[in-house]
Design an enzyme around this catalytic site. Structure first.
Site, PDB file in Angstrom:
ATOM      1  CG  ASP A  81      -0.247  -0.116   2.662  1.00  0.00           C
ATOM      2  OD1 ASP A  81       0.909  -0.902   2.735  1.00  0.00           O
ATOM      3  OD2 ASP A  81      -0.626   0.540   3.732  1.00  0.00           O
ATOM      4  CD  GLU A 139       2.977  -0.834   7.792  1.00  0.00           C
ATOM      5  OE1 GLU A 139       3.361  -0.878   9.077  1.00  0.00           O
ATOM      6  OE2 GLU A 139       3.175   0.235   6.934  1.00  0.00           O
TER       7      GLU A 139
END
Length: 393
Positions: A81, A139
């Site tokens: 991400d 995350e």
């Protein structure tokens, strides 16, 4: 197998770089990584592996590589991400999505692991045991992706798990490590203070929420200075104080938000207990009512000392020209949801230095000008490859 793997990775260095650049140009925020996940899943199409998609609470992907010989089951994790940051670098592969940027190196994590995984697939006949490639979503934003992947049960058979993080803390070729507690845990707090508003000329007829809030901002730091052991790590940052009003009106209510960090579970419990105690005292002292939201999210990241020692030994003895130095790093203040894997399985999370060669003081992760020396990508692939080889019978 080790020599073959290292040679294969060297031959595919440019591919790793190009994958990283593609991902950098096309970032997606946490829990929104649909196209990134598709790119990752498509990479494994027609390869001799088992693929599980949409694992956990988002777009997590687990790729299982089964060796032809019996052995351990190990996990290798990379996150994919990006962050809500407007990129300010001048690289030709700058983000195409305004306000979204790979400012933490997750593009590089994914790129190295894709190519390493593909090389391991090609070496299945020589591979002992099972390798689970964990391509993890989200995350950056609690509750994160790691916790839900662990709770899904798809990794319950792991014997150990490994991960890396790109950090601009030295030149490419340097690898850092730390045994024991290595990254802070984190909690979020929000405090609403409800007083009684009034005219600025007559504070005695009101209960000033701003004064109560200002007192809290100061006194909450005594938790760190007077309630923690001086050798323990703890941080309380009040990052938001919403008290805007009119100059001659006493505020009826204010809201504060804060970030709490700690390196051990004991410190975590102490900070929460003392903060709740201070909030109760605030109500009594200022005759206000308080609504406290206190939410622990990522736990402290604990690197298994024995496993970390084995990783250090492996990397120091690798005799690899790309791995130039292996040294101990101090514990790091940020948080990392790899900690959820490390809570359940023996784990080692280590660091790949990536400072750009042409910048005297590199910009750290999460900065709009964050960049890496792409030579570090091959270092990451080879370092984790060396660790995989060390687990083989």
């Amino acid at each position: 197998m080790r020599e073959k793997l290292m040679s294969m990775l060297e031959e595919r260095e440019e591919e790793i770089i190009q994958i990283r650049r593609y991902l950098h140009e096309n970032p997606e925020l946490s829990f929104e990584e649909e196209k990134t996940a598709k790119f990752v899943a498509d990479f494994y199409k027609d390869k001799d592996v088992d693929i599980q998609t949409n694992v956990g609470n988002g777009y997590g992907i687990i790729v299982t590589i089964k060796g032809d010989k019996p052995g351990k089951t190990i996990g290798l994790r990379a996150d994919f991400d990006a962050l809500p940051i407007v990129e300010e670098t001048s690289v030709p592969f700058k983000s195409k999505k305004l306000g979204v940027m790979h400012a933490c190196g997750h593009d590089g994590h994914t790129a190295y692991l894709l190519v390493l995984a593909d090389c391991l697939i090609q070496l299945k006949a020589e591979l002992s045991g099972v390798i689970k490639i964990i391509h993890q979503h989200a995350e950056e934003v609690p509750p994160g992706g790691a916790k839900s992947i662990v709770e899904s049960g798809v990794l319950d058979d792991l014997d150990e798990v490994y991960g890396i993080h790109l950090l601009p803390m030295g030149p490419a070729g340097l690898i850092g490590y730390h045994a024991g507690f290595s990254f802070n845990g984190r909690a979020y707090m929000k405090l609403k203070i409800q007083g009684r508003g009034g005219h600025g000329s007559s504070p005695h007829l009101a209960n000033d929420a701003i004064v109560a809030g200002a007192h809290f901002v100061t006194v909450v730091q005594t938790i760190i200075s007077r309630r923690l052991n001086p050798f323990d790590v703890g941080v309380i940052t009040i990052g938001s104080f919403d008290g805007k009003g009119t100059f001659n009106v006493i505020k009826d209510s204010v809201e504060l938000e804060g970030d709490i960090r700690y390196m051990t579970d004991e410190t975590k419990e102490t900070i929460e207990k003392e903060m709740r105690r201070l909030v109760k005292g605030l109500e009594e002292e200022f005759d206000v009512t308080c609504e406290l939201t206190y939410t622990p999210d990522y736990p402290p990241l604990y690197n298994n000392p024995e496993l970390t020692a084995q990783v250090v030994k492996t990397l120091k003895n690798a005799n690899d020209p790309h791995i130039k130095e292996v040294k101990e790093f101090p514990p790091l203040a940020p948080s990392e949801d790899f900690a959820y894997y490390a809570e359940k399985f023996p784990a080692c999370f280590f660091y790949i230095a990536c400072s750009p060669v042409d910048i005297e003081t590199p910009f750290f992760n999460h900065h709009p000008k964050f960049d890496i020396d792409e030579a570090a990508l091959l270092v990451a692939a080879k370092a984790v490859g060396q660790v995989v080889c060390s687990t083989q019978k």
